[in-house]
Design an enzyme around this catalytic site. Structure first.
Site, short mmCIF file in Angstrom:
data_model
loop_
_atom_site.label_atom_id
_atom_site.label_comp_id
_atom_site.label_asym_id
_atom_site.label_seq_id
_atom_site.Cartn_x
_atom_site.Cartn_y
_atom_site.Cartn_z
N GLU A 605 0.81 -1.22 0.00
CA GLU A 605 0.00 0.00 0.00
C GLU A 605 0.84 1.27 0.00
O GLU A 605 0.37 2.33 -0.37
CB GLU A 605 -0.94 0.02 1.22
CG GLU A 605 -1.99 -1.03 1.14
CD GLU A 605 -3.02 -0.91 2.25
OE1 GLU A 605 -3.08 0.14 2.91
OE2 GLU A 605 -3.76 -1.89 2.44
N HIS A 694 -13.06 -13.93 4.40
CA HIS A 694 -14.02 -12.82 4.31
C HIS A 694 -15.45 -13.34 4.22
O HIS A 694 -16.39 -12.57 4.30
CB HIS A 694 -13.72 -11.95 3.09
CG HIS A 694 -12.37 -11.31 3.18
ND1 HIS A 694 -11.25 -11.90 2.62
CD2 HIS A 694 -11.94 -10.18 3.78
CE1 HIS A 694 -10.21 -11.13 2.87
NE2 HIS A 694 -10.59 -10.08 3.57
#
Ligand code: GLN
Ligand code: ZN
Length: 758
Positions: A605, A694
């Site tokens: 990131e 998830h």
């Protein structure tokens, strides 16, 4: 001279938008109720901008979910799977695109990071059948709303070239084929806006990234059309997050009346821009950082602005924030408990509006010494503060020797030295956290509210750890974890124990939709006064004869998920954090913990926007990881975890981190990403996630075994680990137990297969 900001945060100082959205989604709040909350947020944010003294208020920057999705709705670019739609895109279709529609089993659109920020946008899907037409009048309505309330609006719209650059074509369709039709809808909007305002801001941050050939080809024709449509209004072409570099000429040739440049993250470009700026083009100078929480050094900013004014004259200069203030918390006034000295160094969105306005005032000869002095005082006090610079940390950083970045022996020798761990083939483990149950959260809150004592809280956490270990032993996992019940968050937990960090009570920033994060603030040199995790991990190890994996967050991730000081290079801050983690790693080893995982969830990131800057970033980010870990003996095993799957470009760097074992997300790509690891011959051990954490779905043992067999095509059997994609904190216990049981069984079946079948 005009002053403005590029956009204001939407979420509200008390996260009002979050509450309203979540209540609406749950069905406990009406659409009207939601609208009322949104309207009052907009009014409040405009009032802040006007009261600060800015020339305009930004309109159209408010969003129910995301500004990229807003353009998708404006264009009527609703993917076909959401079904027939009418003339306009209604709220439920809008939210279905963002969040999926579980009642009809329609998956959401993809979400990804907005350039190099921690904000996430909804990726547009452009299909061949798309017939763009004006389908949502939000920006027009919000602009009228501002006018009715007596404000001078400057609408803000994400430009067509960035929109298309961020989109993906459906079934191989080339989205750029729709550029002309999309620009036609933009032209319609711009024409209507042009009738009621002076300036329209078109955001084209893609000009600061690596633009593709088509984006370049379509840029000038698109802006020719838009400029013809504006009527009496003028277009301000807004660029930010970096320098314009090779696309500067394109921006200057756009025919727009104004250009906004980011002079915080693209400071180096000013001379070049000034040299080439066409004689009639207005320059908006972004000198107030929209992505940080520090007060602007006004005198430094004034030097820059005066230089511009002397070159192009006052009339052609606009003063602005570097980018939208979306990336800053809303209001410093909402921080009653923040240390007074630290607070005096900070400015949140509301305060940044004031800074932009003051800069404009001073430049126009209005002497506001009374308002400049506090800024100068803040700068002085921050520079001189003994809380910022720690001589011991500085000395230690200077003395980092190259050997400190290298494990004692190369991986093959370490592998032998680690054989004492006596792990089976295909060792099974998890990524660290186990379910953060309602009970854990409730106890943490009670402790924070002082409703239970420290001893009671500790006893509760120990019970939780004990239960988690018993469960793992019962399941037959090979390398255990303590489950992280004492941590609310993987960065805050460490930040709270490190020197140089502070925390806000309400410094929330939107991450995506209704989700917000509250990043810690790194204000000073970082060090670790005392061990942070050793007691918990040692306690956990004392309960089992299986190896316990100590769990730490890595330097790159701590850096990425914090607001970082602006008076020291990021690479240097990262080095300081690495040394602090290194101390913890050494202490864990000394306490007998011989498997240590350093999570680098956000490693990719921090990557710069431009390709050409990535190499340098990767170098120091990798070095920081090595510095944090290379302190251990050969016989201690270092793991790392990264929860993303775009490895193709950075696989060399991942290998250079030289962790003994890495675990990565890969179940959603069905192990396909492993091909990159196979082609490159990743040299160490690897645990490709075998199921998606998830989702609550429990994977079957056959399915997991199938994935592992697929993985074995790219990874030799001696180097394959078996683990889920990520931590289990958001899941419930029953599904975790079922999934892990299947995972362990799959590994056992594989182990028992005859060697030549493996
Ligand atoms: N160890 C962390 C956990 O399991 C890792 C989280 C992450 O990668 N985001 O929760
Ligand atoms: Zn993860």
């Amino acid at each position: 001279m005009k002053t403005h900001i590029l956009g204001f945060p939407r979420i509200g100082v008390g996260r009002e938008l979050k509450d309203a959205l979540e209540a609406y989604w749950k069905g406990s709040f009406s659409h009207n109720g939601l609208e009322t909350v949104c309207r009052s947020l907009r009014q409040r944010h405009w009032a802040i901008q006007k009261k600060a003294g800015l020339s305009f208020v930004a309109t159209g920057d408010f969003s129910l979910y995301d500004h990229v999705l807003d353009v998708t709705a404006m264009l009527g670019a609703v993917p076909e799977r959401f079904g027939e739609r009418g003339e306009t895109v209604d709220a439920d279709t809008y939210f279905a695109m963002a969040r999926g529609d579980s009642s009809r089993n329609i998956p959401a659109m993809e979400m990804t990071k907005w350039f190099n920020t921690n904000y996430h946008y909804i990726v547009p899907e452009i299909s061949k059948s798309l017939a763009p037409r004006l389908s949502r009048r939000k920006i027009l309505e919000e602009t009228s709303e501002a006018i009715e309330a007596g404000y001078a609006p400057k609408p803000v719209l994400l430009g067509p070239i960035t929109y298309l650059s961020l989109s993906k074509g459906v079934d191989g369709f080339d989205s750029w084929e729709k550029c002309g039709e999309i620009v036609a809808v933009y032209a319609e909007v711009v024409a209507e806006l042009g009738a009621v305002c002076d300036w329209i801001q078109m955001d084209e941050p893609i000009l600061c990234a690596d633009m593709c050939r088509q984006a370049r080809d379509f840029f000038l024709p698109a802006y020719q059309t838009l400029n013809q449509a504006t009527g009496k209004a003028r277009l301000l072409l807004a660029t930010y997050f970096d320098i314009l570099d090779e696309d500067l000429d394109l921006a200057l040739a756009s025919g727009c009346a104004g250009l906004h440049v980011d002079l915080v993250h693209g400071r180096g470009q000013l001379e070049r821009v000034l040299d080439r700026l066409p004689a009639n083009m207005v320059l908006s100078a972004g000198v107030v950082n929209g992505r940080n929480i520090w007060r602007t050094d006004l005198s430094e900013a004034l030097d820059v602005l005066r230089k511009i004014r002397d070159r192009i004259g006052e009339k052609r200069l606009m003063v602005g924030s570097s980018c939208s203030l979306l990336h800053a918390p809303v209001d410093l006034e909402a921080e009653p408990t923040l240390d007074a000295e630290l607070k005096s160094w900070m400015a949140f969105a509301a305060q940044k509006c004031g800074e932009v306005a003051v800069l404009g005032d001073i430049l126009q000869g209005r002497d506001f010494a009374a308002r400049v002095e506090p800024s100068a005082e803040a700068v002085r006090s921050r520079r001189a503060s003994s809380r910022v610079i720690d001589a011991r940390v500085r000395r230690r950083c200077e003395r980092i020797a190259p050997e400190m970045l290298c494990r004692k022996s190369p991986y093959p020798e370490r592998k032998k030295a680690q054989s004492w761990l006596d792990l089976p083939l295909f060792p099974t483990t998890t990524i660290g956290s186990f379910p953060q149950t309602a009970q854990i959260r409730a106890q943490r809150k009670r402790f924070k509210d002082q409703a239970i004592s420290g001893d009671e809280y500790r006893a509760f956490l120990e019970d939780t750890i004990r239960a988690t270990i018993e469960k793992q032993e019962e399941l037959g996992l090979d390398v255990l974890v303590h489950g992280e019940p004492e941590r609310n968050d993987m960065v805050e937990y460490f930040g709270q124990q490190l020197a140089g960090f502070c925390f806000t009570a309400n410094g929330w920033v939107q991450s995506y939709g209704s989700r917000c994060v509250k990043p810690p603030i790194i204000f000073g040199d970082v060090s670790r006064p005392a061990p942070m995790t050793v007691e918990w991990i040692s306690y956990a190890q004392s309960l089992t004869s299986k190896p316990m994996k100590g769990m730490l967050t890595g330097p790159g991730t701590i850096l990425c998920w914090s607001f970082v000081r602006d008076d020291l290079e990021r690479a240097e801050v990262c080095k300081q954090i690495a040394l602090a983690i290194r101390d913890e790693v050494a202490d864990l080893q000394a306490a007998g913990i011989r498997i240590i995982q350093i999570d680098e969830a956000a490693f990719s990131e921090g990557m710069p926007i431009k390709q050409k800057d990535r190499e340098a970033y990767l170098r120091w980010a990798v070095d920081a990881f090595r510095l944090a870990t290379a302190v251990v003996d050969d016989a201690t095993q270092i793991h790392s975890h990264m929860c993303y799957s775009e490895f193709n470009d950075i696989i060399h760097s991942i290998a250079e981190m030289d962790a003994d074992v890495i675990s990565i997300e890969s179940s959603r790509s069905k192990m396909e990403l492993l091909e990159a690891f196979g082609d490159f011959e990743y040299p160490n051990e690897i645990g490709p996630g075998v199921y998606d954490i998830h989702s609550p779905r429990v994977p079957s043992k056959e399915e997991i075994k199938g994935l592992l067999e697929k993985a074995l095509r790219s990874v030799p059997k001696e180097r394959l680990w078996v683990n889920p994609d990520c931590g289990l904190k958001t899941r419930d216990w029953p599904e975790v137990v079922d999934s892990l049981r299947n995972m362990v069984t799959a590994a056992r079946i594989l182990r028992s297969a005859p060697a030549d079948e493996r």
